[in-house]
Write a protein that holds these residues in place. Structure first.
Motif, mmCIF file in Angstrom:
data_model
loop_
_atom_site.group_PDB
_atom_site.id
_atom_site.type_symbol
_atom_site.label_atom_id
_atom_site.label_comp_id
_atom_site.label_asym_id
_atom_site.label_seq_id
_atom_site.Cartn_x
_atom_site.Cartn_y
_atom_site.Cartn_z
ATOM 1 N N ASN A 9 42.441 47.788 41.976
ATOM 2 C CA ASN A 9 43.113 47.107 40.865
ATOM 3 C C ASN A 9 42.301 45.893 40.422
ATOM 4 O O ASN A 9 42.624 44.758 40.740
ATOM 5 N N ARG A 10 41.260 46.149 39.696
ATOM 6 C CA ARG A 10 40.401 45.089 39.168
ATOM 7 C C ARG A 10 40.807 44.753 37.741
ATOM 8 O O ARG A 10 41.574 45.494 37.126
ATOM 9 N N SER A 11 40.280 43.664 37.223
ATOM 10 C CA SER A 11 40.465 43.363 35.804
ATOM 11 C C SER A 11 39.434 44.154 35.016
ATOM 12 O O SER A 11 38.229 43.920 35.153
ATOM 13 N N TYR A 12 39.938 45.107 34.230
ATOM 14 C CA TYR A 12 39.056 45.919 33.380
ATOM 15 C C TYR A 12 39.216 45.448 31.947
ATOM 16 O O TYR A 12 40.335 45.209 31.481
ATOM 17 N N TRP A 65 38.787 37.119 25.728
ATOM 18 C CA TRP A 65 38.303 37.968 26.814
ATOM 19 C C TRP A 65 37.196 37.287 27.602
ATOM 20 O O TRP A 65 36.256 36.751 27.013
ATOM 21 N N ALA A 66 37.284 37.369 28.921
ATOM 22 C CA ALA A 66 36.169 37.053 29.839
ATOM 23 C C ALA A 66 35.413 35.784 29.454
ATOM 24 O O ALA A 66 34.241 35.846 29.075
ATOM 25 N N GLY A 67 36.079 34.657 29.609
ATOM 26 C CA GLY A 67 35.488 33.377 29.231
ATOM 27 C C GLY A 67 34.132 33.095 29.851
ATOM 28 O O GLY A 67 33.310 32.406 29.244
ATOM 29 N N PRO A 179 32.962 37.863 42.370
ATOM 30 C CA PRO A 179 32.831 37.227 43.695
ATOM 31 C C PRO A 179 34.190 36.768 44.216
ATOM 32 O O PRO A 179 34.941 36.104 43.500
ATOM 33 N N LYS A 180 34.489 37.109 45.448
ATOM 34 C CA LYS A 180 35.733 36.657 46.092
ATOM 35 C C LYS A 180 35.365 35.791 47.295
ATOM 36 O O LYS A 180 34.418 36.095 48.026
ATOM 37 N N ARG A 181 36.154 34.747 47.505
ATOM 38 C CA ARG A 181 35.906 33.853 48.638
ATOM 39 C C ARG A 181 36.204 34.586 49.939
ATOM 40 O O ARG A 181 37.044 35.495 49.972
HETATM 41 C C1 LIG Z 1 47.055 34.354 35.245
HETATM 42 C C2 LIG Z 1 45.803 35.076 34.820
HETATM 43 C C3 LIG Z 1 45.328 34.909 33.541
HETATM 44 C C4 LIG Z 1 44.189 35.596 33.115
HETATM 45 N N1 LIG Z 1 43.785 35.465 31.810
HETATM 46 C C5 LIG Z 1 42.695 36.143 31.381
HETATM 47 C C6 LIG Z 1 42.304 36.063 30.028
HETATM 48 O O1 LIG Z 1 42.910 35.368 29.213
HETATM 49 N N2 LIG Z 1 41.234 36.790 29.633
HETATM 50 C C7 LIG Z 1 40.524 37.591 30.496
HETATM 51 O O2 LIG Z 1 39.571 38.253 30.086
HETATM 52 N N3 LIG Z 1 40.882 37.690 31.813
HETATM 53 C C8 LIG Z 1 41.954 36.991 32.260
HETATM 54 N N4 LIG Z 1 42.361 37.101 33.576
HETATM 55 C C9 LIG Z 1 41.613 37.950 34.509
HETATM 56 C C10 LIG Z 1 40.753 37.129 35.485
HETATM 57 O O3 LIG Z 1 39.606 36.679 34.822
HETATM 58 C C11 LIG Z 1 40.404 38.013 36.704
HETATM 59 O O4 LIG Z 1 41.560 38.230 37.445
HETATM 60 C C12 LIG Z 1 39.316 37.391 37.561
HETATM 61 O O5 LIG Z 1 38.106 37.329 36.877
HETATM 62 C C13 LIG Z 1 39.119 38.136 38.863
HETATM 63 O O6 LIG Z 1 38.822 39.487 38.619
HETATM 64 P P1 LIG Z 1 39.722 40.605 39.310
HETATM 65 O O7 LIG Z 1 41.053 40.595 38.609
HETATM 66 O O8 LIG Z 1 38.984 41.890 39.098
HETATM 67 O O9 LIG Z 1 39.875 40.227 40.744
HETATM 68 C C14 LIG Z 1 43.493 36.436 34.013
HETATM 69 C C15 LIG Z 1 43.997 36.600 35.317
HETATM 70 C C16 LIG Z 1 45.132 35.951 35.709
HETATM 71 C C17 LIG Z 1 45.657 36.160 37.108
#
Ligand SMILES: Cc1cc2nc3c(=O)[nH]c(=O)nc-3n(C[C@H](O)[C@H](O)[C@H](O)COP(=O)(O)O)c2cc1C
Length: 189
Positions: A9-12, A65-67, A179-181
């Motif tokens: 479950n990654r952020s895609y 997206w992806a700041g 990267p994760k701590r």
């Molecule tokens: C509360 C929250 C807000 C987030 N907002 C954004 C966002 O506005 N835009 C974006 O691209 N990703 C957003 N993310 C995704 C994070 O960037 C992402 O969880 C992080 O880079 C770690 O990647 P992972 O989810 O694969 O572990 C958000 C995540 C969380 C938990």
């Protein structure tokens, strides 16, 4: 099982935009949120579902997206989400939504992962513009937008390096690195 699901479950942020998600699938995902924990069991969250291209096009322009990926403006046409779930808070139930929406988001995304889908939590939202675009009544606070689709990118988790940099990055082949701590860094007592 749960470790595997959470690891997958990654952020895609890039998707096969032409692979549709049915409204019924989104309803099943919201049902997972419905069953999740809620402070004082108030259950103040409400949801707006979007899975057609017209409604999706009203939502997309108001998301950031992806700041950390400064040179990437977000998914281009053809790789945008095929669905969204907006998580709203009903201010007539409470003014404070605690972490209910985070829990709901995680439940929904785990369910999506189990179904072979993926998504991203988006909190960086131009809320008033989105409210106008979807004609969301003022009583509902826009808390989070979940972008959903069939992932079109590879995302891998790795360990934070010696420099301590937690910024995600994308390599020349387009693989997204997160990267994760280390566990011993985050357990402090
Ligand atoms: C509360 C929250 C807000 C987030 N907002 C954004 C966002 O506005 N835009 C974006 O691209 N990703 C957003 N993310 C995704 C994070 O960037 C992402 O969880 C992080 O880079 C770690 O990647 P992972 O989810 O694969 O572990 C958000 C995540 C969380 C938990």
């Amino acid at each position: 099982m749960i470790r595997d699901l959470i690891t997958r479950n990654r952020s895609y942020r890039r998707f096969y935009q032409d692979i549709a998600i049915e409204r019924e699938t989104l309803r099943e995902l919201v049902d997972l949120a419905r069953l999740s924990a809620s402070a004082a069991n108030m259950q103040p969250l409400r949801y707006i579902l979007s899975c057609d291209s017209e409604k999706n096009a009203l939502i997309f322009p108001h998301l950031a997206w992806a700041g950390y990926l400064k040179d990437w403006p977000g998914p281009g046409e053809g790789e945008r989400p095929s669905a969204y779930i907006l998580i709203l808070g009903d201010t007539e139930i409470t003014q404070s939504f605690g972490c209910d929406h985070g829990i709901a988001a995680q439940s929904i995304l785990l369910g999506a992962t189990e179904k072979g889908l993926g998504g991203c939590i988006i909190a960086s939202v131009q809320r008033e513009k989105l409210r106008q675009a979807l004609e969301i009544p003022p009583r509902y606070e826009i808390l989070l937008v979940l972008a959903l689709g069939k992932p079109r990118e590879r995302v891998i988790v790795e360990t934070v390096g010696a420099d301590g940099d937690i910024k995600y990055w994308r390599d020349s082949e387009g693989t997204h690195h997160v990267p994760k701590r280390l566990l011993d860094e985050i357990i402090i007592g």
